[in-house]
Design a protein around this motif. Structure first.
Motif, PDB file in Angstrom:
ATOM      1  N   PRO A  52      35.888  48.794  35.888  1.00 10.71           N
ATOM      2  CA  PRO A  52      37.025  48.139  36.519  1.00 10.71           C
ATOM      3  C   PRO A  52      36.657  47.679  37.935  1.00 10.71           C
ATOM      4  N   ASN A  53      37.281  46.608  38.334  1.00  7.71           N
ATOM      5  CA  ASN A  53      37.131  46.127  39.707  1.00  7.71           C
ATOM      6  C   ASN A  53      35.701  45.776  40.104  1.00  7.71           C
ATOM      7  N   ARG A  79      41.842  30.002  35.683  1.00  7.82           N
ATOM      8  CA  ARG A  79      42.276  30.703  36.883  1.00  7.82           C
ATOM      9  C   ARG A  79      43.068  31.938  36.510  1.00  7.82           C
ATOM     10  N   GLN A  80      42.458  32.762  35.673  1.00 12.76           N
ATOM     11  CA  GLN A  80      43.027  34.063  35.357  1.00 12.76           C
ATOM     12  C   GLN A  80      43.270  34.794  36.659  1.00 12.76           C
ATOM     13  N   HIS A  81      44.428  35.427  36.782  1.00  9.36           N
ATOM     14  CA  HIS A  81      44.655  36.101  38.053  1.00  9.36           C
ATOM     15  C   HIS A  81      43.736  37.302  38.189  1.00  9.36           C
ATOM     16  N   THR A  82      43.178  37.454  39.390  1.00  7.46           N
ATOM     17  CA  THR A  82      42.323  38.594  39.659  1.00  7.46           C
ATOM     18  C   THR A  82      42.989  39.431  40.727  1.00  7.46           C
ATOM     19  N   GLY A  83      42.739  40.693  40.747  1.00  8.05           N
ATOM     20  CA  GLY A  83      43.329  41.538  41.771  1.00  8.05           C
ATOM     21  C   GLY A  83      42.320  42.572  42.200  1.00  8.05           C
ATOM     22  N   ASN A  84      42.505  43.091  43.399  1.00 10.36           N
ATOM     23  CA  ASN A  84      41.542  44.065  43.893  1.00 10.36           C
ATOM     24  C   ASN A  84      42.024  45.473  43.582  1.00 10.36           C
ATOM     25  N   TRP A  85      42.219  45.765  42.315  1.00  4.92           N
ATOM     26  CA  TRP A  85      42.487  47.156  41.948  1.00  4.92           C
ATOM     27  C   TRP A  85      42.029  47.416  40.530  1.00  4.92           C
ATOM     28  N   PRO A  86      41.527  48.632  40.273  1.00  4.31           N
ATOM     29  CA  PRO A  86      40.995  48.922  38.951  1.00  4.31           C
ATOM     30  C   PRO A  86      42.100  48.911  37.914  1.00  4.31           C
ATOM     31  N   LYS A 130      43.341  45.917  36.552  1.00  5.15           N
ATOM     32  CA  LYS A 130      44.128  44.688  36.618  1.00  5.15           C
ATOM     33  C   LYS A 130      44.198  43.980  35.255  1.00  5.15           C
ATOM     34  N   VAL A 168      44.412  44.217  31.501  1.00  2.00           N
ATOM     35  CA  VAL A 168      44.619  45.140  30.390  1.00  2.00           C
ATOM     36  C   VAL A 168      44.657  44.416  29.061  1.00  2.00           C
ATOM     37  N   THR A 169      44.867  43.114  29.117  1.00  2.24           N
ATOM     38  CA  THR A 169      44.873  42.367  27.870  1.00  2.24           C
ATOM     39  C   THR A 169      43.592  41.555  27.775  1.00  2.24           C
ATOM     40  N   ARG A 187      32.615  35.281  43.391  1.00  2.00           N
ATOM     41  CA  ARG A 187      33.686  34.740  44.230  1.00  2.00           C
ATOM     42  C   ARG A 187      33.253  33.440  44.890  1.00  2.00           C
ATOM     43  N   PHE A 188      31.962  33.339  45.160  1.00  2.00           N
ATOM     44  CA  PHE A 188      31.467  32.140  45.829  1.00  2.00           C
ATOM     45  C   PHE A 188      30.635  31.289  44.885  1.00  2.00           C
TER      46      PHE A 188
END
Lengths: 254, 472
Positions: free
Chosen positions: A40-41, A55-62, A64, A66-67, A175-176
């Motif tokens: 994760p993460n 542009r799947q949403h990404t988040g900074n937490w383990p 994020k 689940v599907t 990210r870059f």
């Protein structure tokens, strides 16, 4: 060839920039299936977005993702379907997300498995990497977050790592968008069979267990001659994994 | 023949399992870690050793400390809400002016010029169009501010710290610490929060997280809270502190929701969902400066527009329904009037009224349309629509005008407070109910998760109304 110099890898003769098309969610008539696994993460969803143009949403937490997300890209006239699996630390326990990831690698038989790892936390990430390498022999390690590793002064000898793991290692900063062209190139070479992996298999196993595993592996290979993960099935049988026992009975491994 | 061989393999594995003993799992795990350590030793060099992540751990020491953890959490939540309340006001009235004051009359006169029948024009323009226009005017601005800010916090890496801070509280309620993460997702959308509970391994704790996710105020309810607090709570205090007072009211409701989440989790884990709290590892990811514009863009596209679209999709038929029930007569009263009058008595007991209860029934598909529905029904009942016909939304271009309508409908401070409470404590929207069913695969738990909050809402509103009337 060298007209627009954007990044070293895009102009590299190895990489055919014109051959790349990001297909977004259009994954019909694909030639190869690529699974995206990892802790994760570690930026799996970011790698996924970089490869597919989505542009799947990404988040900074383990946790994020689940599907299971799917997307596609085309490279050198081959179409690749990419499946972003839920992030897991291991494949040995039985929570819902771990099972989803494991089942896909095992039964979905992806043509290539991209294992995304955090370069800053390689040792911890290797736990999952080594387990995946027991299941599949067509894998590439995407060593992500190299920008952070550089900042944290973590120095990784990529050649030694690739040799020890027996699979290609591609450093990226998804990210870059750095390293993504090489990753695509490597994926295509594994899919086409140009690169043949000799994945690391778990070594430090106590003698009595290793012996039992060998006995069992021989029997499994008699039954399924071309199976790449007989040893892993042996591990699971020794663990008494009901799902694997059932899969053997129903012939899902064929 | 094949089956036989496979049975033999399984037989053999059973035998071997006895021989190697029951430490196999641990042994294998240790082997993997030993391999990992060997590989890393050969290929990874860290120069600064322990100095890595120094800044991160410094920040963590503060934001997860016993003294500062909670104040910082509330400060951040407060700032986000504050910016939402202040920032949404102006664009909201601008949108209302455009969609309701300008475009609506144009549509009406356009319909008249092509001599569209009155009932069709009423149904389409006064029903469907107005409801959609209202949802956009009321919801778009707060969402366009709230979501990007929330996403920035998420990308920065703050959410796991919230989970860390709340872990002991969840632990005491017999729930899983990761519920803090699913709770946070619920602040955006309860359906998303329910799906996010997949990160919880234990079925017992996952069920608790699913049932109590509704106590996270979702984006469909934030605008209701903000609007009602601004109109009624902000009005009872001096102007200079009115936005502060309404902010405080909204935060209190959100915190009350969290209190209910802990309380209900505790009650469940002591009764029908008994069991041990499981332990887990929570990785605190490194802080990452979010890529500002990219985040703004994705959260606008992914969250704001999708959620808004959903609201619009539900608002259109609801608007049609409202128009129909306020224009179809049974005897000498419209259907809406019958329903409202019928529920007024029960509504009074709860410190609410028939309009609000009817609005909540109409709004089961989407919480977002509660306020527009209440306004449309109130206008109809109080007949202050001026030249507008039955079930037609009066043109409201400012929050003051909205307040005037509600007061004309007999609203008091008690009505406002109880509406805020009921907005927190009522059934989840139909999407969430469906998601709960899909995730739990159990009609029983879906019913529990849907009915329990409404009953709580009735009880809480009833008690508040009775005490209020005793005191004032």
């Amino acid at each position: 060839m060298e007209t627009k110099v954007k990044s070293a890898c895009e102009t590299c003769s190895q990489f055919n920039k014109e051959g790349l098309k990001k297909l977004g969610i259009h994954t019909d008539n694909f030639d190869f299936v690529v699974a995206l696994a990892g802790n994760p993460n570690t930026g799996k969803s970011t790698v996924f977005n970089a490869l597919t143009g989505l542009r799947q949403h990404t988040g900074n937490w383990p946790g994020k993702t689940v599907t299971r997300a799917e997307g596609g890209f085309e490279y050198n006239t081959n179409k690749y379907k990419l499946v972003d699996l839920p992030g897991t630390y291991s494949l040995l326990s039985t929570s819902e997300d771990e099972e989803a990831a494991r089942d896909f690698i095992l039964f979905g038989k992806p043509d290539v498995t991209v294992i995304v790892a955090d370069a800053n936390r390689l040792e911890r990430n290797l736990n999952l990497v080594l387990q995946i390498l027991e299941i599949t022999d067509k894998a590439v390690l995407c060593l992500n977050l190299m920008d952070e590793a550089k900042r944290n002064k973590v120095d990784i000898d990529l050649r030694t790592l690739a040799r020890d793991l027996g699979i290609p290692v591609v450093p990226t900063s998804a990210r870059f968008n750095q390293g993504i062209p090489e990753l695509i190139q490597t994926i295509s070479e594994i899919a086409s069979g140009e690169i043949v992996c000799k994945p690391h298999r778990i070594k430090n196993v106590p003698k009595n267990i290793e012996k039992a595993v060998k006995t069992l592996t021989v029997e499994i290979e008699k039954e399924f001659p071309n199976i790449p993960n007989s040893r892993w099935i042996a591990f699971r049988l020794l663990e008494g994994d009901k799902q694997i026992i059932n899969a053997l009975k129903t012939g899902e491994f064929l | 023949m094949k089956d036989n061989n496979i049975d033999n393999i399984i037989e053999l594995s059973n035998e071997l399992r006895w021989q190697i003993g029951d430490e196999f799992h641990d042994n294998l795990t240790e082997s993997i870690y030993a391999d990992a350590a060997d590989i890393v030793k050969d290929s990874v060099k860290t120069q600064d050793g322990e100095k890595r992540f120094r800044l991160d751990s410094k920040i963590d020491k503060i934001v997860t400390s016993k003294t500062w953890g909670f104040p910082i959490m509330f400060l951040i939540l407060g700032t986000v809400l504050w910016l939402t309340i202040i920032g949404a006001n102006y664009p909201s009235s601008l949108l209302a002016e455009l969609l309701l004051d300008t475009i609506h009359p144009i549509l009406k006169s356009g319909a008249a010029s092509i001599s569209m029948p009155w009932w069709l024009a009423g149904f389409l323009i006064d029903g469907v169009y107005l409801a959609v226009a209202w949802v956009i005017a009321v919801m778009l601005p707060p969402m366009a501010i709230f979501f990007p800010m929330f996403t920035l916090l998420e990308d920065f890496g703050y959410l796991p710290r919230v989970a860390f801070n709340l872990d002991s509280l969840f632990n005491k309620s017999g729930a899983h610490g990761k519920q803090a993460l699913t709770m946070s997702m619920g602040f955006g959308c309860n359906a998303a929060g329910v799906v996010a509970t997949r990160i919880i391994d234990s079925p017992r704790e996952r069920l608790i997280a699913i049932i109590t996710n509704n106590f996270s105020l979702c984006n469909g309810r934030w605008p209701t809270q903000i609007l009602i607090a601004t109109i009624f709570i902000g009005a009872v205090v001096p102007d200079s502190i009115s936005s502060f007072a309404s902010l405080l009211a909204v935060i209190s409701i959100a915190v009350l929701g969290m209190a209910f989440m802990f309380g209900v989790s505790w009650a469940l884990s002591k009764t029908v969902l008994k069991g041990e709290v499981s332990t887990f590892n929570l990785e605190l990811p490194p802080y990452r400066p979010p890529r500002f514009w990219k985040t703004i863009y994705t959260s606008l596209i992914d969250r704001t527009l999708i959620v808004l679209w959903r609201a619009v999709v539900f608002a259109a038929p609801a608007g049609a329904l409202i128009w129909l029930i306020s224009n179809i007569y049974i005897g000498d009263e419209t259907i809406a009037a019958w329903l409202i009058n019928g529920m007024d008595g029960f509504g009074f007991l709860l410190g609410l009224n028939g309009v609000i209860l009817l609005a909540y029934i109409v709004a089961i598909p989407a919480n977002e349309i509660v306020i527009p529905t209440i306004l449309m029904l109130t206008v109809m009942v109080t007949e202050i629509g001026g030249g507008a016909g039955a079930g037609v939304m009066f043109e409201l271009d400012s929050i003051n005008a909205t307040g005037d309508i509600l007061r004309a409908g007999g609203w008091t401070l008690l009505t406002a407070i109880n509406l805020m409470l009921f907005s927190l404590l009522h059934n989840p929207c139909s999407t969430t109910i469906y998601t709960i069913y899909k995730e739990t695969n159990s009609a029983k738990w879906t019913i529990v998760a849907s009915i329990m909050p409404v009953i709580l809402g009735f009880v809480v509103c009833f008690l508040v109304a009775q005490f209020w009337r005793l005191i004032f």
